[in-house]
Design a protein around this motif. Structure first.
Motif, PDB file in Angstrom:
ATOM      1  N   LEU A 191      34.859  47.226  31.205  1.00  0.00           N
ATOM      2  CA  LEU A 191      35.272  46.419  30.058  1.00  0.00           C
ATOM      3  C   LEU A 191      34.525  45.101  30.117  1.00  0.00           C
ATOM      4  CD1 LEU A 191      37.218  45.389  27.755  1.00  0.00           C
ATOM      5  CD2 LEU A 191      38.758  44.669  29.604  1.00  0.00           C
ATOM      6  N   LEU A 192      33.897  44.722  29.004  1.00  0.00           N
ATOM      7  CA  LEU A 192      33.253  43.420  28.876  1.00  0.00           C
ATOM      8  C   LEU A 192      33.793  42.745  27.626  1.00  0.00           C
ATOM      9  CD1 LEU A 192      31.130  41.246  29.567  1.00  0.00           C
ATOM     10  CD2 LEU A 192      29.489  42.555  28.203  1.00  0.00           C
ATOM     11  N   TYR A 241      35.545  46.328  36.167  1.00  0.00           N
ATOM     12  CA  TYR A 241      34.820  47.552  36.515  1.00  0.00           C
ATOM     13  C   TYR A 241      35.627  48.345  37.528  1.00  0.00           C
ATOM     14  CZ  TYR A 241      31.156  50.697  38.146  1.00  0.00           C
ATOM     15  OH  TYR A 241      30.432  51.820  38.469  1.00  0.00           O
ATOM     16  N   ARG A 242      35.856  49.616  37.212  1.00  0.00           N
ATOM     17  CA  ARG A 242      36.587  50.518  38.094  1.00  0.00           C
ATOM     18  C   ARG A 242      35.728  51.752  38.328  1.00  0.00           C
ATOM     19  NH1 ARG A 242      42.194  50.036  34.537  1.00  0.00           N
ATOM     20  NH2 ARG A 242      42.678  47.876  35.124  1.00  0.00           N
ATOM     21  N   LEU A 283      37.046  45.880  40.299  1.00  0.00           N
ATOM     22  CA  LEU A 283      36.523  44.519  40.263  1.00  0.00           C
ATOM     23  C   LEU A 283      36.878  43.894  38.932  1.00  0.00           C
ATOM     24  CD1 LEU A 283      34.526  42.203  41.216  1.00  0.00           C
ATOM     25  CD2 LEU A 283      32.734  43.532  40.068  1.00  0.00           C
ATOM     26  N   ASN A 284      37.474  42.715  38.950  1.00  0.00           N
ATOM     27  CA  ASN A 284      37.809  41.987  37.725  1.00  0.00           C
ATOM     28  C   ASN A 284      37.382  40.533  37.883  1.00  0.00           C
ATOM     29  OD1 ASN A 284      39.353  42.024  35.037  1.00  0.00           O
ATOM     30  ND2 ASN A 284      40.262  40.270  36.098  1.00  0.00           N
ATOM     31  N   ILE A 341      38.834  41.526  43.720  1.00  0.00           N
ATOM     32  CA  ILE A 341      38.059  42.662  44.202  1.00  0.00           C
ATOM     33  C   ILE A 341      39.002  43.517  45.036  1.00  0.00           C
ATOM     34  CG2 ILE A 341      36.069  43.441  45.541  1.00  0.00           C
ATOM     35  CD1 ILE A 341      34.838  40.675  45.098  1.00  0.00           C
ATOM     36  N   SER A 342      39.062  44.814  44.727  1.00  0.00           N
ATOM     37  CA  SER A 342      39.969  45.722  45.420  1.00  0.00           C
ATOM     38  C   SER A 342      39.196  46.956  45.878  1.00  0.00           C
ATOM     39  CB  SER A 342      41.121  46.139  44.499  1.00  0.00           C
ATOM     40  OG  SER A 342      41.869  47.191  45.078  1.00  0.00           O
TER      41      SER A 342
END
Length: 805
Positions: A559-560, A593-594, A626-627, A690-691
Motif C-alpha cells: 500500500l502506498l 509492505y507485507r 513493514l509500515n 518492522i515485524s
C-alpha cells in the motif's frame, strides 16, 4: 496484410496549404500542372511556412452548457498557446525547414473483393509541437497555475487500411502508427530552469491483421482470440508489434534555444527504458465514462448506484510473445523484451557505449482464471478531469479484496479503509497555490489490474564506444508479478516555493509544476483476505529458470498513500549532480509492505501444481510486515560525467537519494487511513514498525514499533557494469549501493530537502524505537542519536554462455 487494389478512375486531387498570417490555396500555373501525373486517391500536402499557433485548446467535461458559469462537476483541461513549427534534429528552431506533411486518402478492395479505405497521415519534415502551459482550472490561467511547458520534436505518421474507418465485421484491418527519433521535453518555470526529456523516443504500434470497430462497449481494437488465447497455432495475424523506447535525460536551455540537445550541452542521461517486440491475443477497448462518485465510500466502478462523470475509460488484455513463439514465427525480434539500463553519454559525439539488460521470454504465471484471463489484464483505467471537493470514487479496502465502502471495510476483520481525497489542501509548498474548494485535477483511476507473468531469460547488451553491440544470454530472471492492482491518482497544477536572493530555490521560480495525491495498492488474496497464494499473487523474486525455481518475496501486498506530493524537475547546484533531477516530496505518506520470504517452484517446473497436497510448492522462511509513516523524499539524478574517465568509478549509472522523517502524528483530513490500525499494547497504534515472524507462529513476532526520527539515503547508484568495465573474462554485474545516515547525521540532507518549502522543521531528530516487542510483550526501547552506514548489493551470475550477435 491483405492485397490492396485501388479503385480505377478516381480523379487526382493535389492541394498545397501554407500557414502564415492566413491560410489560403495557392494557384497552380502550367509548369506546376506539367509535373502532375494522374493517379488514384486524394493527397493533401500541408506546409506551415511561418508556423501555426492556437491560443488555447480546451476540453470541458460535465458541462452545464454555460461557458461563463462553472457549476457542479464541470471541469476544463486547457492547453494554452499551442505552436507548430519546423525544428532541427538537435532541437534548434532557427533556420529549420518549415513543418510539412501529407494526408492521403485512397479507396480500393482486398483480394476477396471487400471494399477498403486507406488513410495515411505523415510528416515530411521534423516538427515541434509546443504547449506554453497545461492548466486544469475551469477558467484557464486565472490563478497562474500550470503543469508546465511541453514540447515534442518528432517525425512519424499513422496509416490505416480497413473496411471503412471502423468495422466490427472485418477482422483483417491493418494499422501502423510510428514515431522515430523524437524528443519529448517537459519544463517547470522559465527557460532558465532545467528540463527533463525522453530522448531518442521511438514508438510503434502495428496491427498486421485485426479488428478495429465500434460496438456498444466503445471502440474495440482486437487481434487473435482473447477469449481463448493460446489454443490455435500462433500466426502474425494474432500479434500487435510494438515499441516504446527512450532515454530519460536532464538538460537546460540557453539564451537562444529553450530545448536543445547538442554534443557540447550539459544534457545528462539517467536511464534507458524500452518495451520491444510483440504481444498476442489482444483486446483493447476505449469507452465513455470517467470517474464515479463514491464520496468517502469505496463503490465499485460497475455499481449501478454510482454517479459516473464524463471522461474516458480503457480496458486492456494480452499475452506476451515468448522466445519460442518468436522462433516459430521465424523472427526472434518479435520476442517481447523489457529493456533497462544506462544511456549513452548525451554530451559525447564519440562515445556511444552503454550497458543495458533485457527481461525476455515472458510466460503466464500459473493457470488462467476469470480473474487473470491473460498475462496482462486491466479491466478499468479511467481518465478524467475533475473539479470540486469530493468528486472521486472513494477509497480502497486494505486487507480485503472486495470493493467495500468505509463502514463495511472497517467492520471486516483485519481490514482498513484508506483514501486520499481529491483536493490540494495543505500549505507545504506555498499559500499562493491554495484555492479553497478548487480540487481541479487530472484523475487516473485503476481497478483490479493484473500482471500475472514472469520473465525467463535475461539478455545483457553491451555497446562499445563505436556503437557495436554484443549480446549475452542468461537463464535467470527477475520476477515482479502483480495481483489485484487498484489506485487513485490526482494531479494538480502549480508549485509555489520560497525563493532566495538570487530568485531561485529548488529550480522553480513561478507557479508551474505538479502536486499529486497518490493511492496505490496491490494485494495477494487467499479468498477475500490477504494471504498466501502462489498461483495468483504479487511476487518479487530472482529466478533460476533452468531449474524452474525462484527465491525472494512471495505473496506480497503493498500500500502506498501520499498526500500533497510535489513532483519537481530540480535544478543542479554547482557540480553536485545528486542535487538535481526528478524529485518527489510528500509531507504525509504511508508505505505498508507485507510478504513471505522464501522460494518455490515456477510454473514451468514439471511438479508445479498449486493444488497439490503431496508435492510442496513453496518453502516459507519468514513473514515480513513493514509500515512507514511520515515525510518522504525520493530523487533520481544523473551521474557525474567525470567518473567515466576514472576506471575505478562507475559510469552512466542512475543516481538516487532520499529521506524519511518518520512521524506517527495523525495525518490531515486529506488522507484517511494514513496510520496503521495495528496495535502495540495498551490500545496504542504501532505507527511505523518492522515485524518479522515464523510462518507457523505469525503472532509470535519480533517487532520494532513506534519508530520516529530521521533517515537519509545519499550517494545512491544503480549501475549495470559490463565486461568492458571489468576486464576480459569477467562476468557482468548489477550494483545497487548507497550511504545511509541515521538521526542527527541525516539532518543536513533533510534540511536541504525542506529548503524552499513551508513544511515545519523542528530540527534534527534522533531515531527512536519506542517499543521493542516479542509478540505482545514489550522488551524495551532503543535510541540511535546518530549513525553512518554503507549498503551495497551486487547481483552477478556465476557462469554464462557468451553468444555474440
Amino acid at each position: 496484410m491483405t492485397q490492396f487494389k485501388p479503385f480505377p478512375g478516381l480523379l487526382l486531387s493535389y492541394l498545397s496549404l501554407f500557414a502564415g498570417p492566413a491560410v489560403a490555396l495557392q494557384a497552380l500555373d502550367d509548369s506546376d500542372l506539367a509535373g502532375v501525373s494522374g493517379r488514384d486517391g486524394l493527397t493533401i500536402d500541408i506546409e506551415a511556412t511561418n508556423g501555426w499557433s492556437v491560443n488555447s485548446l480546451r476540453t470541458t467535461l460535465d458541462s452545464d452548457g454555460d461557458p461563463l458559469t462553472v457549476t457542479g462537476n464541470e471541469a476544463t483541461l486547457s492547453a494554452n498557446v499551442l505552436t507548430l513549427n519546423g525544428v532541427g534534429p538537435y532541437g534548434a528552431t532557427a533556420g529549420a525547414v518549415p513543418a510539412s506533411g501529407a494526408f492521403v486518402i485512397d479507396a480500393g478492395a482486398s483480394a476477396g473483393g471487400t471494399p477498403l479505405l486507406s488513410l495515411d497521415l505523415h510528416t515530411d519534415t521534423r516538427i515541434r509541437l509546443r504547449a506554453d502551459s497545461l492548466t486544469v482550472p475551469s477558467q484557464p490561467g486565472v490563478d497562474g497555475r500550470s503543469f508546465g511547458t511541453w514540447a515534442f520534436d518528432f517525425e512519424g505518421g499513422i496509416q490505416l487500411v480497413n473496411s471503412g474507418i471502423f468495422n466490427m465485421n472485418y477482422d483483417q484491418a491493418y494499422m501502423l502508427g510510428k514515431i522515430d527519433g523524437a524528443d519529448l521535453y517537459y519544463r517547470q518555470g522559465t527557460t532558465s530552469n532545467s528540463w527533463m526529456a525522453m530522448h531518442d523516443f521511438n514508438l510503434k504500434w502495428e496491427i498486421p491483421q485485426g479488428t478495429l470497430g465500434i460496438n456498444s462497449e466503445g471502440i474495440v481494437h482486437r487481434t487473435g482470440d482473447p477469449t481463448n488465447p493460446g489454443v490455435s497455432p500462433l500466426t502474425n495475424a494474432d500479434l500487435i508489434n510494438l515499441a516504446l523506447d527512450f532515454e530519460y535525460i536532464l538538460g537546460k536551455g540557453d539564451a537562444t534555444e529553450e530545448f536543445q540537445i547538442l554534443p557540447d550541452s550539459d544534457a545528462r542521461g539517467l536511464m534507458h527504458f524500452g518495451w520491444l517486440g510483440s504481444v498476442k491475443d489482444v483486446d483493447l477497448k476505449w469507452m465513455s465514462g470517467g470517474v464515479w462518485q463514491g464520496g468517502t465510500g469505496g463503490l465499485a466502478y460497475d455499481d449501478p448506484t454510482a454517479t459516473t462523470s464524463a471522461g474516458l475509460r480503457f480496458s486492456t488484455q494480452w499475452d506476451f510473445v515468448s522466445l519460442a513463439d518468436a522462433v516459430s514465427l521465424g523472427d526472434v525480434e518479435k520476442e517481447f523484451r523489457w529493456r533497462l539500463g544506462e544511456t549513452a553519454d548525451v554530451a559525447s559525439t564519440t562515445d556511444k557505449s552503454r550497458v543495458n539488460f533485457e527481461l525476455g521470454d515472458w510466460a503466464l504465471w500459473g493457470a488462467r482464471t476469470a480473474e487473470k484471463p491473460s498475462a496482462l489484464y486491466f479491466p478499468l483505467i479511467a481518465l478524467d478531469v475533475i473539479n470540486g471537493a469530493g468528486q472521486g470514487p472513494g477509497g480502497l479496502c486494505w486487507g480485503h479484496g472486495s470493493h467495500l465502502d468505509n463502514a463495511t471495510c472497517t467492520a471486516a476483520p483485519g481490514a482498513q479503509f484508506v483514501n486520499v481525497q481529491p483536493g490540494y489542501i495543505g500549505d507545504s509548498f506555498g499559500a499562493s497555490v491554495e484555492n479553497a474548494g478548487d480540487a481541479g485535477a487530472l484523475a487516473v483511476i485503476v481497478r483490479d489490474g493484473q500482471l500475472q507473468a514472469y520473465s525467463r531469460r535475461v539478455n545483457l547488451l553491451e555497446r562499445d564506444a563505436a556503437g557495436s553491440e554484443t549480446s549475452r544470454q542468461f537463464n535467470w530472471g527477475l520476477i515482479y508479478s502483480l495481483a489485484n492492482v487498484s489506485g487513485n491518482f490526482y494531479l494538480y497544477p502549480g508549485v509555489s516555493v520560497t525563493t532566495d536572493a538570487s530568485g531561485k530555490v529548488n529550480g522553480v521560480t513561478d507557479n508551474q509544476g505538479v502536486i499529486a495525491d497518490l493511492l496505490l495498492m496491490s494485494q495477494t488474496l487467499d479468498g477475500n483476505n490477504q494471504g498466501h497464494n502462489w498461483d495468483h499473487g504479487t511476487h518479487l523474486m530472482i529466478a533460476d529458470t533452468e531449474a524452474s525455481m525462484g527465491i525472494g518475496f512471495m505473496s506480497s501486498s503493498f500500500l502506498l498513500a501520499a498526500n500533497d506530493t510535489r513532483i519537481l524537475v530540480k535544478d543542479q547546484v554547482g557540480a553536485d549532480f545528486y542535487s538535481g533531477g526528478l524529485d518527489f516530496l510528500s509531507p504525509e505518506a504511508r508505505f505498508n509492505y507485507r510478504a513471505t520470504f522464501g522460494g518455490g517452484l515456477l510454473p514451468g517446473h514439471p511438479s508445479y501444481d498449486p493444488g497439490s497436497t503431496t508435492v510442496p510448492q513453496t518453502v516459507q522462511g519468514a513473514l515480513i510486515d513493514l509500515n512507514l509513516e511520515g515525510l518522504v523524499n525520493l530523487r533520481f539524478s544523473p551521474s557525474d560525467p567525470n567518473e567515466a574517465n576514472n576506471p575505478d568509478m562507475a559510469r552512466n549509472f542512475l543516481g538516487y537519494s532520499g529521506a524519511l522523517r518518520l512521524d506517527n502524528t495523525p495525518p490531515s483530513s486529506g488522507v484517511l487511513g494514513g496510520s496503521t490500525e495495528e496495535l502495540c499494547g495498551g490500545g496504542e497504534s504501532c505507527g511505523s514498525y518492522i515485524s518479522i515472524a515464523e510462518p507457523r507462529y505469525p503472532d509470535v513476532d519480533i517487532k520494532l514499533a513506534q519508530i520516529t526520527g530521521d533517515l537519509a539515503f545519499t550517494n545512491g547508484r544503480v549501475d549495470v557494469v559490463g565486461t568492458g568495465e571489468r576486464g576480459p573474462g569477467s562476468e557482468p554485474k548489477m550494483v545497487i549501493a548507497n550511504d545511509i545516515s541515521v538521526g542527527y547525521a541525516a539532518y543536513p540532507h533533510i534540511q536541504g530537502v525542506l529548503t524552499g518549502t513551508n513544511i515545519a522543521d523542528p530540527g534534527a531528530q534522533p531515531l527512536v524505537i519506542d517499543k521493542i516487542m516479542l509478540g505482545d510483550a514489550t522488551l524495551g526501547k532503543m535510541v540511535i542519536p546518530s549513525a553512518q552506514i554503507h549498503s551495497s548489493i551486487t547481483l552477478e551470475p556465476q557462469s554464462a554462455a557468451f553468444t555474440p550477435q
